[in-house]
Every structure is written in structure tokens, then in C-alpha cells.
Enzyme design. Structure first.
Site: not given
Ligand code: NDP
Ligand SMILES: O=C1O[C@H](COP(=O)(O)O)[C@@H](O)[C@H](O)[C@H]1O
Length: 410
Positions: A90, A94-95, A124, A259, A261, A321
Site C-alpha cells: 500500500g 496516505d499512511l 497496484r 500508533h 501507543l 486510540h
Molecule cells: N492514514 C492514516 O493516517 C492512518 C491509517 N491507518 C490505517 O492504515 C491503513 C491504510 O490507510 P491509508 O494509507 O490511509 O489508506 P489509503 O486509502 O491511502 O490506501 C492505501 C493504498 O491501498 C490501495 N487501495 C486503496 N483502496 C483500495 C481498495 N478499495 N482496494 C484495493 N486497494 C486499495 C491504494 O494503492 P494502489 O491503488 O496503488 O494499490 C492506496 O494507495 C488503513 O487500514 C487505515 O485504517 C492507521 C493509522 C493512521
Molecule cells: O489512525 C488514524 O490516526 C490518524 C491521526 O493520527 P495522528 O498521529 O496524526 O494524530 C487519523 O488522521 C486517521 O484517520 C486514523 O486512521
């Protein structure tokens, strides 16, 4: 601009069983916290995780990434040069951009990564190694105390980053990844870590494909998977997720991450509570009238709209969290700082809130967005109002699985 503002309000009565005002009611268990002193670095709490590896260590500092022989995937060889490959699945998301690559760089900068390591991004989206490096480089910062040689270190770090494009539910991409990983491992004793930075609905697809094609054979080094929350949307789906993961992995290979923690402020909460003679006697309902945990973001849903529509902001950050912080704040002193003991006290603390909700005083009140209070209660649960999205300035009532409470005066 839309903002997200969640408040977690802990009534002082929540302390009542935890810290009885009559100190003779329950013997006080004293357990001085132990800390790990990392040379030249901050002190870390030592806590053993539920899968046997040190909890802090599980976040890369010992036994996980320093490639000492340990963990599932068979015993790692005792001798020879080790290498660790970290694949961020992934990587286009975003993460990965906001947190994982910057965190890996911070570890590299501080020499916490082993000498031989390789980082792969997998997703992908089609991109070259260079394109991935460009994306990553935009979010890398020298956020560490000493900033000497930062850009030089960044260049070195980026040269160790590579990219493989592929689907999540087919083995083809992971075969190619395996081939490239083997090439980079260059005959050293390998260990592999897969960080699932993807939406939860594809966790199992990835684990199935990666474990069949890119995990190390037994007798070789370890293969581990880090799984991001949410771990399901309720206890049934959470159990289902665990059962599915265990079709392909041993429990020892699965590392679930919250995260929050790892945030210094949250880690320090235990130190503040249990290492300070000043605070310990004051940490009770007799002296604390009101506690509010406020999660506030000064931006809107951004790319998270679809995710919030499925899971909701409460499931996203509150029942993990914020509930973790609440438990660390209000739990009784654990018998030790082993993860199981901390976990037991946290569970007792949260269960106490649940049990007391019929008596009125124990309450958990959530405010979503514009400050509207959101009661987490049985009635809402029975009504099946679950998982609405919090978007813009208004929020609906949401249900937190397994937690209920009442707003003031209800
Ligand atoms: N964003 C944050 O700050 C945080 C997120 N999380 C968790 O981390 C995980 C990833 O979060 P985040 O990066 O925000 O998610 P994204 O929506 O940005 O997804 C990550 C990647 O997964 C692929 N993707 C997205 N949607 C789909 C789909 N429906 N089917 C298949 N592939 C898909 C895409 O890559 P591609 O199309 O190139 O394959 C995308 O770049 C989640 O479980 C979220 O809950 C936890 C803590 C913080
Ligand atoms: O787990 C998540 O946390 C972020 C916020 O994290 P922080 O370290 O920036 O406070 C939140 O934006 C996201 O939606 C959630 O999935």
C-alpha cells in the site's frame, strides 16, 4: 474548512473502583516501572508484548529489525550476516507517505535499522523505483534532535528503497517481489517484514498471496506481518479477521499496531503515573474532577470519505486510540509492565465502565465534530445505528462495539 473534533469525557466516578477513596478497601499493589535505557537516546518503557517479543522492540528496536534470531518462520541461523527486508504494502497510500516511510527514515537516521536492510514499496499503482523515491522524499524530515548530515542520510536511505507493482489478490506480483527480495538479500541470512498499509478489506488477500509466495521457508529467518487497525468493525468481524489471518500465519508472526501507543506523550503517561511519588496519591477521583481526551484535526476528511462511510470516525480513532489512552489513564497499577499485565488492567478498566453504566456514575461521553454530544449506549446499539460517517461539521450518533455509557443527566 471542515474539522473533526472528538471528545472523550471520563467522569471522575470512573476512578471509583480503580482508586478507591478508602484506601483500606483494596491492598495497593506496587510495581515500580522498569525502563530500557537506550544509549544516548530517551528512556523507553520495557513491556513484553503478547506475542512474546518486547513491545517497544516490536516497533523495530530489538529482535524485530536487528535481525537477531527470533520469531516465527523457523529459527534464524545463528551465524553469518543477517539482512532485513521491509515491504510496505500500500506504498502509494496516505499512511505510507505520511507516517511509515518517515518513521523508517527516522529509524535509519538514528541507526536503529540493521546494517543490511532493504525497503520495498508494493501497490497496484505503476511506478518506478525513482518515482517512489521522489514521493517518499517529499515527506521525509529530519525531525530528530541532531540534524547533522540529514540530506546525506536521506540520499543513502532513498537508495535502499525500491518498488514493485502488483495486485493484492494474485500471487504474480508477490512472486516478482520475492525474486527481487532474494536478489537483494544476496545470500545473507534473510528476515522479512510486511507492513500492511492498506484498507482492512484486503488484509487477508495480501496475507494469503504474500505468505504463499514471498515468505521465507521454515528453517530460514522470520517472516512477520504488521497489521494496521481497524481490526474489524465489531467483535464478530474482528474474530473473523483473526481466524482468516491464522489460516496463513502463526500468531507470533502477526503484529497489530496502534500508533498512538508509540507517541511519546502516551508512553510518558505511564511514567508520569507510576514513577512519580507526587502524582501517584493524587491520581484518584478525590483530586481529579474531569478528564477530557480530545482528538482534533484541523482538516477535513480529505481522502478518507469512503473509509469513514464504511467504518465511521468513532471506529477509526475512538475505540482504539482514545480508548487506549483512557485505559492507560484510568487503569489500576499493573502487577508488572509485561504487556499481558498492562492489557489485563486496561480490560478491567474498560469493563468497569461498561458494567457501571446502569448505575449512572460511570460514563463515557463522546462529542463528535461541532461539540454535539454522542452517547454510546445500548439503546443506540439495539437500534442498529452503527458506523455513520462524521463529515463536515455535523455528526450522527455512532456505536462503539462493546462500550456504552451515558451523557450527563441521562
Ligand atoms: N492514514 C492514516 O493516517 C492512518 C491509517 N491507518 C490505517 O492504515 C491503513 C491504510 O490507510 P491509508 O494509507 O490511509 O489508506 P489509503 O486509502 O491511502 O490506501 C492505501 C493504498 O491501498 C490501495 N487501495 C486503496 N483502496 C483500495 C481498495 N478499495 N482496494 C484495493 N486497494 C486499495 C491504494 O494503492 P494502489 O491503488 O496503488 O494499490 C492506496 O494507495 C488503513 O487500514 C487505515 O485504517 C492507521 C493509522 C493512521
Ligand atoms: O489512525 C488514524 O490516526 C490518524 C491521526 O493520527 P495522528 O498521529 O496524526 O494524530 C487519523 O488522521 C486517521 O484517520 C486514523 O486512521
Amino acid at each position: 474548512m471542515a474539522a473533526i473534533d472528538l471528545r472523550f469525557h471520563l467522569h471522575p466516578a470512573a476512578f471509583s473502583s480503580v482508586h478507591p477513596s478508602n484506601s483500606s478497601a483494596k491492598p495497593h499493589r506496587h510495581c515500580p516501572p522498569q525502563r530500557v535505557h537506550a544509549a544516548g537516546r530517551r528512556c523507553l518503557l520495557r513491556a513484553k508484548s503478547s506475542n512474546g517479543h518486547p513491545q517497544i522492540g516490536a516497533s523495530f528496536s530489538d529482535g524485530v529489525l536487528d535481525a537477531k534470531p527470533s520469531g516465527a518462520g523457523g529459527p534464524a541461523p545463528e551465524q553469518g550476516e543477517h539482512t532485513v527486508s521491509i515491504t510496505v504494502v500500500g506504498a502509494s497510500g496516505d499512511l505510507a507517505k505520511k507516517k511509515i516511510f518517515p518513521a523508517l527514515f527516522a529509524l535509519f537516521y538514528e541507526d536503529w535499522l540493521p546494517e543490511h536492510f532493504t525497503i520495498f514499496g508494493y501497490a497496484r499503482s505503476k511506478m518506478s523505483d525513482e518515482e517512489l523515491r521522489n514521493i517518499i522524499s517529499m515527506t521525509l524530515t529530519c525531525r530528530i534532535d541532531q540534524r547533522a548530515n540529514c540530506s546525506e542520510k536521506m540520499d543513502k536511505f532513498l537508495k535502499r528503497c525500491f518498488y514493485q507493482s502488483g495486485q493484492y489478490n494474485s500471487e504474480e506480483g508477490f512472486h516478482e517481489l520475492d525474486r527481487k527480495l532474494t536478489e537483494k538479500e544476496a545470500g545473507k541470512l534473510p528476515n522479512r517484514l510486511f507492513y500492511l498499509s492498506i484498507p482492512p478489506n484486503i488484509f487477508v488477500d495480501v496475507v494469503r498471496s504474500a505468505s504463499r509466495t514471498a515468505s521465507l521457508p521454515s528453517g530460514s529467518g522470520w517472516t512477520r506481518f504488521i497489521v494496521e487497525k481497524p481490526f474489524g468493525r465489531d467483535s464478530e468481524s474482528s474474530g473473523e479477521l483473526t481466524r482468516s489471518l491464522k489460516m496463513y500465519l502463526e500468531e507470533e508472526q502477526i503484529f497489530r499496531i496502534d500508533h498512538y501507543l508509540g507517541k511519546e506523550l502516551v508512553e510518558n503517561l505511564s511514567v508520569l503515573r507510576f514513577s512519580n511519588l507526587v502524582f501517584q496519591p493524587l491520581w484518584s477521583r478525590d483530586y481529579i474532577r474531569n478528564v477530557q481526551l480530545i482528538f482534533s484535526e484541523d482538516f477535513g476528511t480529505e481522502g478518507r470519505g469512503g473509509y469513514f462511510d464504511n467504518y465511521g470516525i468513532i471506529r477509526d480513532i475512538m475505540q482504539n486510540h482514545l480508548l487506549q489512552i483512557l485505559a492507560l489513564f484510568a487503569m489500576e497499577t499493573p502487577v508488572s509492565l509485561a504487556a499481558e499485565d498492562i492489557r489485563n488492567e486496561k480490560v478491567a478498566c474498560v469493563a468497569e465502565q461498561y458494567d457501571r453504566s446502569d448505575e449512572k456514575p460511570g460514563e463515557i461521553v463522546c462529542y463528535a465534530s461541532s461539540g454535539e454530544s454522542v452517547a454510546i449506549d445500548e439503546e443506540a446499539e439495539a437500534g442498529g445505528r452503527g458506523g455513520g460517517a462524521v463529515q463536515g461539521a455535523h455528526a450522527g450518533r455512532e456505536v462503539v462495539p462493546g462500550v456504552r455509557g451515558r451523557p450527563d443527566g441521562a
